[in-house]
Design an enzyme around this catalytic site. Structure first.
Site, PDB file in Angstrom:
ATOM      1  N   CYS A   2      -8.917  -6.195   1.906  1.00 26.29           N
ATOM      2  CA  CYS A   2      -8.727  -5.945   3.332  1.00 26.29           C
ATOM      3  C   CYS A   2      -7.979  -7.123   3.933  1.00 26.29           C
ATOM      4  O   CYS A   2      -7.876  -8.179   3.321  1.00 26.29           O
ATOM      5  CB  CYS A   2     -10.081  -5.821   4.030  1.00 26.29           C
ATOM      6  SG  CYS A   2     -11.160  -4.605   3.252  1.00 26.29           S
ATOM      7  N   ARG A  27      -2.452  -4.927   2.890  1.00 23.22           N
ATOM      8  CA  ARG A  27      -3.674  -5.280   2.173  1.00 23.22           C
ATOM      9  C   ARG A  27      -4.695  -4.141   2.158  1.00 23.22           C
ATOM     10  O   ARG A  27      -5.696  -4.200   1.432  1.00 23.22           O
ATOM     11  CB  ARG A  27      -4.316  -6.506   2.821  1.00 23.22           C
ATOM     12  CG  ARG A  27      -3.435  -7.725   2.808  1.00 23.22           C
ATOM     13  CD  ARG A  27      -4.098  -8.880   3.511  1.00 23.22           C
ATOM     14  NE  ARG A  27      -5.267  -9.326   2.790  1.00 23.22           N
ATOM     15  CZ  ARG A  27      -5.238 -10.220   1.812  1.00 23.22           C
ATOM     16  NH1 ARG A  27      -4.110 -10.753   1.441  1.00 23.22           N
ATOM     17  NH2 ARG A  27      -6.347 -10.575   1.196  1.00 23.22           N
ATOM     18  N   TRP A  75      -9.410  -1.595   3.143  1.00 23.10           N
ATOM     19  CA  TRP A  75      -9.318  -0.792   1.925  1.00 23.10           C
ATOM     20  C   TRP A  75     -10.763  -0.534   1.522  1.00 23.10           C
ATOM     21  O   TRP A  75     -11.489  -1.433   1.138  1.00 23.10           O
ATOM     22  CB  TRP A  75      -8.566  -1.545   0.827  1.00 23.10           C
ATOM     23  CG  TRP A  75      -8.330  -0.717  -0.393  1.00 23.10           C
ATOM     24  CD1 TRP A  75      -7.430   0.302  -0.525  1.00 23.10           C
ATOM     25  CD2 TRP A  75      -8.993  -0.828  -1.655  1.00 23.10           C
ATOM     26  NE1 TRP A  75      -7.502   0.834  -1.805  1.00 23.10           N
ATOM     27  CE2 TRP A  75      -8.452   0.161  -2.506  1.00 23.10           C
ATOM     28  CE3 TRP A  75      -9.993  -1.661  -2.154  1.00 23.10           C
ATOM     29  CZ2 TRP A  75      -8.868   0.331  -3.826  1.00 23.10           C
ATOM     30  CZ3 TRP A  75     -10.415  -1.488  -3.471  1.00 23.10           C
ATOM     31  CH2 TRP A  75      -9.849  -0.498  -4.289  1.00 23.10           C
ATOM     32  N   ASN A 101     -13.958  -9.073   4.172  1.00 20.19           N
ATOM     33  CA  ASN A 101     -13.149  -8.654   3.026  1.00 20.19           C
ATOM     34  C   ASN A 101     -13.942  -8.986   1.775  1.00 20.19           C
ATOM     35  O   ASN A 101     -14.330 -10.133   1.580  1.00 20.19           O
ATOM     36  CB  ASN A 101     -11.818  -9.428   3.028  1.00 20.19           C
ATOM     37  CG  ASN A 101     -10.991  -9.171   1.782  1.00 20.19           C
ATOM     38  OD1 ASN A 101     -11.098  -8.116   1.169  1.00 20.19           O
ATOM     39  ND2 ASN A 101     -10.157 -10.128   1.415  1.00 20.19           N
ATOM     40  N   GLY A 102     -14.193  -7.978   0.933  1.00 19.21           N
ATOM     41  CA  GLY A 102     -14.934  -8.232  -0.307  1.00 19.21           C
ATOM     42  C   GLY A 102     -16.073  -7.242  -0.472  1.00 19.21           C
ATOM     43  O   GLY A 102     -16.081  -6.178   0.162  1.00 19.21           O
ATOM     44  N   GLU A 484       6.812  -0.445 -16.806  1.00 21.95           N
ATOM     45  CA  GLU A 484       6.973  -0.817 -15.402  1.00 21.95           C
ATOM     46  C   GLU A 484       7.729   0.274 -14.639  1.00 21.95           C
ATOM     47  O   GLU A 484       7.378   0.605 -13.496  1.00 21.95           O
ATOM     48  CB  GLU A 484       7.691  -2.176 -15.313  1.00 21.95           C
ATOM     49  CG  GLU A 484       8.032  -2.664 -13.919  1.00 21.95           C
ATOM     50  CD  GLU A 484       6.834  -2.879 -13.003  1.00 21.95           C
ATOM     51  OE1 GLU A 484       5.688  -2.733 -13.433  1.00 21.95           O
ATOM     52  OE2 GLU A 484       7.071  -3.166 -11.816  1.00 21.95           O
ATOM     53  N   LYS A 488       6.067   2.262 -11.413  1.00 21.78           N
ATOM     54  CA  LYS A 488       6.688   2.318 -10.081  1.00 21.78           C
ATOM     55  C   LYS A 488       6.737   3.763  -9.590  1.00 21.78           C
ATOM     56  O   LYS A 488       6.432   4.058  -8.442  1.00 21.78           O
ATOM     57  CB  LYS A 488       8.112   1.736 -10.090  1.00 21.78           C
ATOM     58  CG  LYS A 488       8.229   0.253 -10.273  1.00 21.78           C
ATOM     59  CD  LYS A 488       7.780  -0.587  -9.103  1.00 21.78           C
ATOM     60  CE  LYS A 488       6.325  -0.920  -9.133  1.00 21.78           C
ATOM     61  NZ  LYS A 488       5.875  -2.091  -9.785  1.00 21.78           N
ATOM     62  N   GLU A 491       3.167   5.089  -8.688  1.00 20.42           N
ATOM     63  CA  GLU A 491       2.445   4.567  -7.525  1.00 20.42           C
ATOM     64  C   GLU A 491       3.106   4.888  -6.192  1.00 20.42           C
ATOM     65  O   GLU A 491       2.404   5.000  -5.193  1.00 20.42           O
ATOM     66  CB  GLU A 491       2.114   3.084  -7.653  1.00 20.42           C
ATOM     67  CG  GLU A 491       3.256   2.129  -7.707  1.00 20.42           C
ATOM     68  CD  GLU A 491       2.766   0.670  -7.859  1.00 20.42           C
ATOM     69  OE1 GLU A 491       3.563  -0.154  -8.294  1.00 20.42           O
ATOM     70  OE2 GLU A 491       1.609   0.367  -7.530  1.00 20.42           O
ATOM     71  N   HIS A 507       4.799   9.939 -33.013  1.00 19.26           N
ATOM     72  CA  HIS A 507       3.392   9.957 -33.418  1.00 19.26           C
ATOM     73  C   HIS A 507       2.541  10.707 -32.401  1.00 19.26           C
ATOM     74  O   HIS A 507       1.319  10.588 -32.410  1.00 19.26           O
ATOM     75  CB  HIS A 507       2.889   8.521 -33.601  1.00 19.26           C
ATOM     76  CG  HIS A 507       3.626   7.796 -34.685  1.00 19.26           C
ATOM     77  ND1 HIS A 507       3.402   8.014 -36.020  1.00 19.26           N
ATOM     78  CD2 HIS A 507       4.640   6.914 -34.626  1.00 19.26           C
ATOM     79  CE1 HIS A 507       4.219   7.266 -36.745  1.00 19.26           C
ATOM     80  NE2 HIS A 507       4.990   6.590 -35.913  1.00 19.26           N
ATOM     81  N   LYS A 609      -2.521  -3.886  -1.805  1.00 23.37           N
ATOM     82  CA  LYS A 609      -1.597  -4.815  -2.452  1.00 23.37           C
ATOM     83  C   LYS A 609      -2.241  -5.594  -3.589  1.00 23.37           C
ATOM     84  O   LYS A 609      -1.647  -5.795  -4.622  1.00 23.37           O
ATOM     85  CB  LYS A 609      -1.028  -5.770  -1.403  1.00 23.37           C
ATOM     86  CG  LYS A 609      -0.050  -6.795  -1.946  1.00 23.37           C
ATOM     87  CD  LYS A 609       1.214  -6.142  -2.444  1.00 23.37           C
ATOM     88  CE  LYS A 609       2.162  -7.130  -3.069  1.00 23.37           C
ATOM     89  NZ  LYS A 609       3.113  -6.482  -3.980  1.00 23.37           N
TER      90      LYS A 609
END
Ligand code: M6R
Length: 614
Positions: A2, A27, A75, A101-102, A484, A488, A491, A507, A609
């Site tokens: 957050c 955030r 968040w 936050n946490g 990567e 991208k 997300e 395989h 983030k």
């Protein structure tokens, strides 16, 4: 995670806090809220959804004018992202407003205690327990700072707390354990926030807060103590970027701006590391050469994009230093009883320096006696603070949730570390280090060349915008680039996308290939080994099964022409440095597809983030 902020000073506190939240919205954006203290009365507004919902609410129901306020952008972890669970939380006696936050792990037992003392809870959050306990403490006559220290000694988990007391019109008290908190020092005004971006418009003078510390802030100054009340010295620093870095600067998205900043960001990562005597000087590596010479294993630990940067680094580190190098996802590392000894060098990679899993890996490794080097972009963040040494990437703030310049600068920094180890251990001669450095220093201009030719990628995004599934293939360092590229797209465009080592395809994953499925393939430069030709064979294998192949290859390499439906030419680079170029078109592709699909590129659904909870 957050974003939290507190302000006390002569300005309109509501405006300062809302602007600060806007810059920290990356955030977390499940809900937002603000509380102001005016004439001894706390008033709060909070709304589910993005900050804009709160701003609309504030127009409908304005807050009284105030010079002290706290705010939060969330968040969600405990409790649904609705209005009630949004922060700030107020104690039921009306004395305290608090943001957090946490995660408070022992909230259930503390809640029962607070209820038995008369607190009436309204939300499902873990946070409210801190507000209620503080409310009970101050009602019992304890002043706010002492009350904060008393409750912090009892809380378990990770938290940054910012609280105000209706009886204290000029004071904010904040505390931190395992979550970030920075103090902004203005003239006649003070700020506390998760991130300097929140107050960079007003001051670039900041103070780093240590673990388990409380800061008491008035408009004229601040005082830091540990949880026991002993005074401690905060660490002041000057922020080396300004407001323009935290704004979009004419781009539609922060992500796009950050993609285009990569030439400068990589250049800044390399700046000042290589002296006239042709020696790498990593001043921040405060580990004795004798310790580095003793290292018999390197473990790179990171999450997400940073993990992929670590995968790239492994190839270079092993090649240059001849030390075994493992790369591991941080959330897996700690719980498998890894073999870490005093001769192990742990390298963490983290843009934010806050990622909880990576931080826990640092602590675990240090407990085993290993030395830890952090590669990080955020000055004074928890991970570099708790490490033996740090290489800062100096990329400037990365605000788009999808990491872009974070990735390329992490690779550049990890390469510097690899070369430095090779120099110290004598596994590379000075002229060999010089040759790699020269090539590294040529990369910003080459990245710029890629960025100057994005028309083809934009057209590709337009044609493929309705596709449902995309594969990415690569070998060697091209494999993490493929991972990567897929991440991208997942997300921000919410598309099914997978990255595979090209040789592994047959395989199993080749069964996914359908007619016209887009498959991006990263082709290594033509060199001494067979890698290039093997990848060409892999392209033929998928094309034979109907795939639409989009091939990233160095300019002048015409061998792919018969098998490629589209060719994206890259400037020439050696195999190890090619990821710095090949990643860029994949970032642009994802950004463009997501834009065309109408998604919020900077704030994709369900994400934040950095992940400051385990
Ligand atoms: O701040 P960190 O580099 O530690 O973050 C690690 C990951 O959470 C991060 O890279 C994440 O995967 C990004 N959203 C990727 O774009």
């Amino acid at each position: 995670m957050c974003g939290i902020i507190g302000y006390v000073g002569p300005r309109n506190a509501e405006t300062v806090v809302i602007d600060g939240l806007r810059r920290m919205e990356y955030r977390g954006y499940d809900s937002a809220g603000i509380a102001v203290l005016s004439d001894g009365v706390l008033s709060a507004r909070k709304k589910a959804g993005k900050l804009i919902n709160l701003e609309t609410e504030l127009e409908v129901e304005p807050l009284p004018s105030a010079q002290l306020a706290i705010g939060h952008t969330r968040w969600a972890t405990h409790g649904a992202p609705n209005d009630v669970n949004a922060h700030p939380h107020l104690s039921s006696n009306g004395r305290i407003a608090l943001v957090h936050n946490g995660i408070i792990e022992n909230f259930a037992e503390l809640r029962a205690e607070a209820e038995s003392r008369g607190a009436v809870f309204r939300s499902e959050t873990d946070t409210e327990v801190a507000a209620q306990l503080l409310g009970l403490e101050v009602a019992d006559g304890t002043e706010l700072g002492d009350a904060m220290r008393a409750i912090c000694r009892r809380l378990e988990g990770a938290f940054t707390l910012v609280a105000i007391d209706a009886a204290e019109p000029d004071r904010i008290v904040a505390a931190r354990r395992n979550s970030p908190l920075v103090v902004g020092v203005g003239e006649g005004e003070m700020f506390v926030a998760s991130d300097v971006a929140a107050f960079i418009e007003f001051t670039r003078e900041a103070v780093e807060m240590g673990q388990d510390e409380v800061v008491e802030v008035t408009r004229d100054g601040f005082r830091v103590t540990d949880f026991a009340g002993h005074e401690v010295q905060g660490k002041p620093y000057h922020v080396d970027w300004d407001l323009s870095a935290a704004e979009k600067g004419g781009y539609d998205w922060f992500m796009r701006k950050e993609i285009y900043e990569q030439p400068k960001a990589v250049q800044d990562t390399l700046l000042g590391r290589y002296n006239a005597k042709r020696e790498l000087t990593l001043d921040e590596i405060r580990i004795a050469d004798s310790d580095l010479k003793r290292v018999d294993k390197i473990i790179v630990v990171a999450c997400g994009t940073a993990f992929y940067a670590g995968l790239v680094a492994k190839y270079a580190i092993e090649h240059w230093c001849r030390i075994p190098c493992e790369v591991e996802i941080a959330s897996e590392f700690r719980y498998r009883d890894p073999i870490v000894t005093p001769n192990t060098l742990l390298v963490t990679i983290s843009q934010s320096g806050e990622t909880a899993d990576t931080l826990m890996a640092v602590r675990h490794a240090r407990e085993q006696g290993a030395k830890v080097v952090a590669i990080c972009n955020t000055n004074g963040a928890t991970i570099p603070r708790e490490s033996d040494a740090v290489i800062y990437t100096h990329a400037g703030p990365e605000i788009g949730v999808a990491s872009t310049k974070g990735f390329t600068t992490q690779i550049a920094a990890a390469y510097l570390l690899g070369l430095y180890l090779a120099q110290v251990r004598g596994t590379k001669f000075g002229d060999e280090v010089a040759a790699v450095m020269a090539e590294l220093e040529s990369m910003p201009a080459k990245i710029q060349q890629v960025l100057d030719n994005t028309g083809q990628i934009h057209a590709l995004a337009q044609r493929l915008r309705d596709t449902k599934s995309v594969l990415f293939l690569g070998r060697h360092v091209g494999y993490p680039v493929a991972l990567e590229g897929a991440l991208k797209l997942k997300e921000i465009a919410y598309l099914h996308a997978e990255g595979f080592p090209a040789g592994e395809l047959k395989h199993g994953p080749i069964a996914l290939v359908e007619q016209d499925m887009p498959i991006f393939v990263v082709v290594p430069p033509r060199g001494r080994d067979q890698l290039h030709d093997k990848v060409i064979s892999n392209i033929q294998e998928v094309r034979a099964r109907g795939a639409h192949t989009i091939v990233l290859v160095e300019e002048g390499d015409t061998t792919v022409e018969p098998y490629a439906d589209e060719i994206v030419y890259l400037p020439k680079a050696s195999t190890l440095l090619q990821p710095l170029l090949a990643t860029v078109p994949l970032q642009i592709f994802a950004c463009q597809v997501a834009t065309l699909l109408g998604h919020d590129v900077d704030q994709p659904r369900n994400l934040a983030k950095s992940v400051t909870v385990e």
